[in-house]
Design a protein around this motif. Structure first.
Motif, PDB file in Angstrom:
ATOM      1  N   TYR A   1       0.835  -1.146   0.127  1.00 18.28           N
ATOM      2  CA  TYR A   1       0.046   0.241  -0.039  1.00 18.28           C
ATOM      3  C   TYR A   1       0.784   1.191   0.101  1.00 18.28           C
ATOM      4  O   TYR A   1       1.971   1.282   0.362  1.00 18.28           O
ATOM      5  CB  TYR A   1      -0.701  -0.013   1.157  1.00 18.28           C
ATOM      6  N   GLY A   2       0.238   2.407  -0.220  1.00 17.79           N
ATOM      7  CA  GLY A   2       0.955   3.858  -0.175  1.00 17.79           C
ATOM      8  C   GLY A   2       1.201   4.592   1.102  1.00 17.79           C
ATOM      9  O   GLY A   2       1.341   5.335   1.231  1.00 17.79           O
ATOM     10  N   THR A   3       0.776   3.572   2.105  1.00 18.79           N
ATOM     11  CA  THR A   3       0.956   4.022   3.561  1.00 18.79           C
ATOM     12  C   THR A   3       1.218   2.966   4.289  1.00 18.79           C
ATOM     13  O   THR A   3       0.946   1.782   4.040  1.00 18.79           O
ATOM     14  CB  THR A   3      -0.168   4.698   3.940  1.00 18.79           C
ATOM     15  N   ARG A   4       1.994   3.348   5.438  1.00 16.97           N
ATOM     16  CA  ARG A   4       2.236   2.341   6.487  1.00 16.97           C
ATOM     17  C   ARG A   4       0.957   2.255   7.461  1.00 16.97           C
ATOM     18  O   ARG A   4       0.316   3.107   7.682  1.00 16.97           O
ATOM     19  CB  ARG A   4       3.457   2.393   7.360  1.00 16.97           C
ATOM     20  N   GLY A   5       0.818   1.097   8.374  1.00 15.71           N
ATOM     21  CA  GLY A   5      -0.251   1.053   9.118  1.00 15.71           C
ATOM     22  C   GLY A   5      -0.243  -0.119   9.810  1.00 15.71           C
ATOM     23  O   GLY A   5       0.508  -0.799   9.980  1.00 15.71           O
ATOM     24  N   CYS A   6      -1.407  -0.381  10.445  1.00  9.87           N
ATOM     25  CA  CYS A   6      -1.785  -1.438  11.328  1.00  9.87           C
ATOM     26  C   CYS A   6      -3.248  -1.987  10.664  1.00  9.87           C
ATOM     27  O   CYS A   6      -4.311  -1.613  10.903  1.00  9.87           O
ATOM     28  CB  CYS A   6      -2.336  -0.896  12.816  1.00  9.87           C
TER      29      CYS A   6
ATOM     30  N   ASP B   1       2.470  -4.511  11.908  1.00  8.14           N
ATOM     31  CA  ASP B   1       2.049  -3.142  12.361  1.00  8.14           C
ATOM     32  C   ASP B   1       3.353  -2.276  11.925  1.00  8.14           C
ATOM     33  O   ASP B   1       4.472  -2.688  12.239  1.00  8.14           O
ATOM     34  CB  ASP B   1       1.881  -3.140  14.041  1.00  8.14           C
ATOM     35  N   GLY B   2       2.945  -1.120  11.284  1.00  4.59           N
ATOM     36  CA  GLY B   2       4.065  -0.154  10.821  1.00  4.59           C
ATOM     37  C   GLY B   2       4.570  -0.538   9.616  1.00  4.59           C
ATOM     38  O   GLY B   2       5.255   0.239   9.147  1.00  4.59           O
ATOM     39  N   SER B   3       4.093  -1.834   8.745  1.00  2.93           N
ATOM     40  CA  SER B   3       4.447  -1.995   7.404  1.00  2.93           C
ATOM     41  C   SER B   3       3.501  -1.447   6.511  1.00  2.93           C
ATOM     42  O   SER B   3       2.414  -1.033   6.759  1.00  2.93           O
ATOM     43  CB  SER B   3       4.526  -3.534   7.296  1.00  2.93           C
ATOM     44  N   ASP B   4       3.936  -1.312   5.385  1.00  7.84           N
ATOM     45  CA  ASP B   4       3.002  -1.209   4.215  1.00  7.84           C
ATOM     46  C   ASP B   4       2.490  -2.269   3.358  1.00  7.84           C
ATOM     47  O   ASP B   4       1.986  -2.283   2.277  1.00  7.84           O
ATOM     48  CB  ASP B   4       3.498  -0.213   3.269  1.00  7.84           C
ATOM     49  N   GLN B   5       2.716  -3.567   3.889  1.00  8.20           N
ATOM     50  CA  GLN B   5       2.457  -4.880   2.930  1.00  8.20           C
ATOM     51  C   GLN B   5       1.271  -5.635   3.547  1.00  8.20           C
ATOM     52  O   GLN B   5       1.297  -5.636   4.890  1.00  8.20           O
ATOM     53  CB  GLN B   5       3.898  -5.629   2.848  1.00  8.20           C
TER      54      GLN B   5
ATOM     55  N   ARG C   1      -3.227   5.731   1.134  1.00 10.35           N
ATOM     56  CA  ARG C   1      -2.964   6.390  -0.303  1.00 10.35           C
ATOM     57  C   ARG C   1      -3.105   5.330  -1.520  1.00 10.35           C
ATOM     58  O   ARG C   1      -2.082   5.483  -2.552  1.00 10.35           O
ATOM     59  CB  ARG C   1      -1.650   7.105  -0.025  1.00 10.35           C
ATOM     60  N   GLY C   2      -3.894   4.450  -1.598  1.00 15.28           N
ATOM     61  CA  GLY C   2      -3.791   3.670  -2.843  1.00 15.28           C
ATOM     62  C   GLY C   2      -2.919   2.339  -2.699  1.00 15.28           C
ATOM     63  O   GLY C   2      -2.218   2.000  -1.897  1.00 15.28           O
ATOM     64  N   ILE C   3      -2.688   1.577  -3.699  1.00 16.09           N
ATOM     65  CA  ILE C   3      -1.779   0.553  -3.710  1.00 16.09           C
ATOM     66  C   ILE C   3      -0.693   0.993  -4.612  1.00 16.09           C
ATOM     67  O   ILE C   3      -0.817   1.281  -5.887  1.00 16.09           O
ATOM     68  CB  ILE C   3      -2.641  -0.757  -4.420  1.00 16.09           C
ATOM     69  N   ARG C   4       0.645   0.698  -4.005  1.00 18.28           N
ATOM     70  CA  ARG C   4       1.648   0.968  -5.000  1.00 18.28           C
ATOM     71  C   ARG C   4       2.157  -0.072  -5.978  1.00 18.28           C
ATOM     72  O   ARG C   4       2.245   0.048  -7.182  1.00 18.28           O
ATOM     73  CB  ARG C   4       2.873   1.308  -3.997  1.00 18.28           C
ATOM     74  N   THR C   5       2.092  -1.345  -5.253  1.00 18.27           N
ATOM     75  CA  THR C   5       2.469  -2.481  -6.232  1.00 18.27           C
ATOM     76  C   THR C   5       1.677  -3.872  -5.496  1.00 18.27           C
ATOM     77  O   THR C   5       1.297  -3.933  -4.382  1.00 18.27           O
ATOM     78  CB  THR C   5       3.960  -2.994  -6.157  1.00 18.27           C
ATOM     79  N   TRP C   6       1.411  -4.793  -6.500  1.00 19.08           N
ATOM     80  CA  TRP C   6       1.020  -6.137  -6.152  1.00 19.08           C
ATOM     81  C   TRP C   6       1.169  -7.238  -7.087  1.00 19.08           C
ATOM     82  O   TRP C   6       1.486  -6.985  -8.149  1.00 19.08           O
ATOM     83  CB  TRP C   6      -0.473  -6.101  -5.834  1.00 19.08           C
ATOM     84  N   TRP C   7       1.268  -8.392  -6.646  1.00 16.11           N
ATOM     85  CA  TRP C   7       1.624  -9.445  -7.489  1.00 16.11           C
ATOM     86  C   TRP C   7       1.129 -10.782  -6.893  1.00 16.11           C
ATOM     87  O   TRP C   7       0.720 -10.833  -5.756  1.00 16.11           O
ATOM     88  CB  TRP C   7       3.153  -9.711  -7.679  1.00 16.11           C
ATOM     89  N   TRP C   8       0.868 -11.564  -7.855  1.00 17.10           N
ATOM     90  CA  TRP C   8       0.493 -13.070  -7.417  1.00 17.10           C
ATOM     91  C   TRP C   8       1.712 -13.913  -7.313  1.00 17.10           C
ATOM     92  O   TRP C   8       2.810 -13.730  -7.995  1.00 17.10           O
ATOM     93  CB  TRP C   8      -0.470 -13.887  -8.530  1.00 17.10           C
ATOM     94  N   THR C   9       1.542 -15.018  -6.452  1.00 18.78           N
ATOM     95  CA  THR C   9       2.632 -16.291  -6.375  1.00 18.78           C
ATOM     96  C   THR C   9       2.058 -17.597  -6.502  1.00 18.78           C
ATOM     97  O   THR C   9       0.552 -17.592  -6.298  1.00 18.78           O
ATOM     98  CB  THR C   9       3.341 -15.836  -5.085  1.00 18.78           C
ATOM     99  N   ASP C  10       2.982 -18.553  -6.679  1.00 20.33           N
ATOM    100  CA  ASP C  10       2.476 -19.845  -6.512  1.00 20.33           C
ATOM    101  C   ASP C  10       2.453 -20.376  -5.431  1.00 20.33           C
ATOM    102  O   ASP C  10       2.845 -19.677  -4.240  1.00 20.33           O
ATOM    103  CB  ASP C  10       3.244 -20.622  -7.785  1.00 20.33           C
TER     104      ASP C  10
ATOM    105  N   HIS D   1       2.419  -5.713 -10.583  1.00 24.10           N
ATOM    106  CA  HIS D   1       1.771  -4.748 -11.162  1.00 24.10           C
ATOM    107  C   HIS D   1       1.858  -3.399 -10.241  1.00 24.10           C
ATOM    108  O   HIS D   1       1.906  -3.536  -9.018  1.00 24.10           O
ATOM    109  CB  HIS D   1       0.172  -4.997 -11.033  1.00 24.10           C
ATOM    110  N   LYS D   2       1.944  -2.271 -11.015  1.00 28.98           N
ATOM    111  CA  LYS D   2       1.898  -0.863 -10.382  1.00 28.98           C
ATOM    112  C   LYS D   2       0.978  -0.432 -10.388  1.00 28.98           C
ATOM    113  O   LYS D   2       0.149  -0.117 -11.462  1.00 28.98           O
ATOM    114  CB  LYS D   2       3.193  -0.205 -11.321  1.00 28.98           C
ATOM    115  N   GLY D   3       0.407   0.049  -9.018  1.00 27.55           N
ATOM    116  CA  GLY D   3      -0.654   0.678  -8.840  1.00 27.55           C
ATOM    117  C   GLY D   3      -2.151  -0.220  -9.156  1.00 27.55           C
ATOM    118  O   GLY D   3      -2.030  -1.391  -9.271  1.00 27.55           O
ATOM    119  N   CYS D   4      -3.233   0.244  -8.816  1.00 24.05           N
ATOM    120  CA  CYS D   4      -4.313  -0.336  -9.112  1.00 24.05           C
ATOM    121  C   CYS D   4      -5.479   0.594  -9.741  1.00 24.05           C
ATOM    122  O   CYS D   4      -5.409   1.746  -9.076  1.00 24.05           O
ATOM    123  CB  CYS D   4      -4.843  -0.990  -7.847  1.00 24.05           C
ATOM    124  N   ARG D   5      -6.215   0.275 -10.529  1.00 28.48           N
ATOM    125  CA  ARG D   5      -7.358   1.090 -11.179  1.00 28.48           C
ATOM    126  C   ARG D   5      -8.492   0.855 -10.009  1.00 28.48           C
ATOM    127  O   ARG D   5      -9.071  -0.478 -10.246  1.00 28.48           O
ATOM    128  CB  ARG D   5      -7.876   0.789 -12.303  1.00 28.48           C
ATOM    129  N   ASN D   6      -8.840   1.695  -9.136  1.00 28.04           N
ATOM    130  CA  ASN D   6     -10.082   1.292  -8.350  1.00 28.04           C
ATOM    131  C   ASN D   6     -11.355   1.377  -8.811  1.00 28.04           C
ATOM    132  O   ASN D   6     -11.516   2.059  -9.988  1.00 28.04           O
ATOM    133  CB  ASN D   6     -10.015   2.314  -7.189  1.00 28.04           C
TER     134      ASN D   6
END
Length: 136
Positions: free
Chosen positions: A52-57, A75-79, A106-115, A125-130
């Motif tokens: 995400y574009g912000t760190r949080g809980c 807590d305190g991470s953006d993932q 503040r939106g999504i910075r990056t996201w990806w799938w894994t096996d 992927h960079k960003g996300c179209r909400n």
């Protein structure tokens, strides 16, 4: 106005009106995010990783519920890392996140799938179209 009670009531009412007006104008500063992630990799995936574009809980929920058995946040991470599940090729999952630290998401910075082994499937992927996250 010499009556302190009247002054307090009017100040409180003014604050409520200002906040209500801000939200009525589409105030984008919210502490939650709801996004649908579509698996366009051409194969089943076993994990989803979101930065995400912000760190949080973060508190995370999934729809369909329990698609991923493991949901990891710090807590305190953006993932947010979800694993031990399956999203079929062409399938999707809706992820809802609340930031209890009250910072706006503040939106999504990056996201990806894994096996199932944690290897990236497809591309990051960079960003996300909400509200739907698809390949840009």
């Amino acid at each position: 106005m010499k009556n302190p009670k009247t002054t307090s009531v009017l100040v409180g009412l003014g604050l409520v009106l200002v906040l209500t007006y801000g939200y009525a104008q589409g105030n984008p500063r919210t502490n939650y995010s709801i996004n649908t992630f579509i698996n366009d990799t051409g194969q089943a995936v076993g994990g989803l990783h979101i930065q995400y574009g912000t760190r949080g809980c973060f508190v995370v929920s999934q729809n369909a519920a329990n698609t991923f058995a493991v949901v990891q946040t710090t807590d305190g991470s953006d993932q947010v890392n979800l694993s031990s599940g399956t999203v079929a090729a062409g399938g999707s999952i809706q992820i809802s996140v609340i930031n209890w630290c009250e910072a706006p998401i503040r939106g999504i910075r990056t996201w990806w799938w894994t096996d199932g082994n944690g290897n990236i499937v497809g591309q990051a992927h960079k960003g996300c179209r909400n509200p739907d996250c698809t390949t840009p």
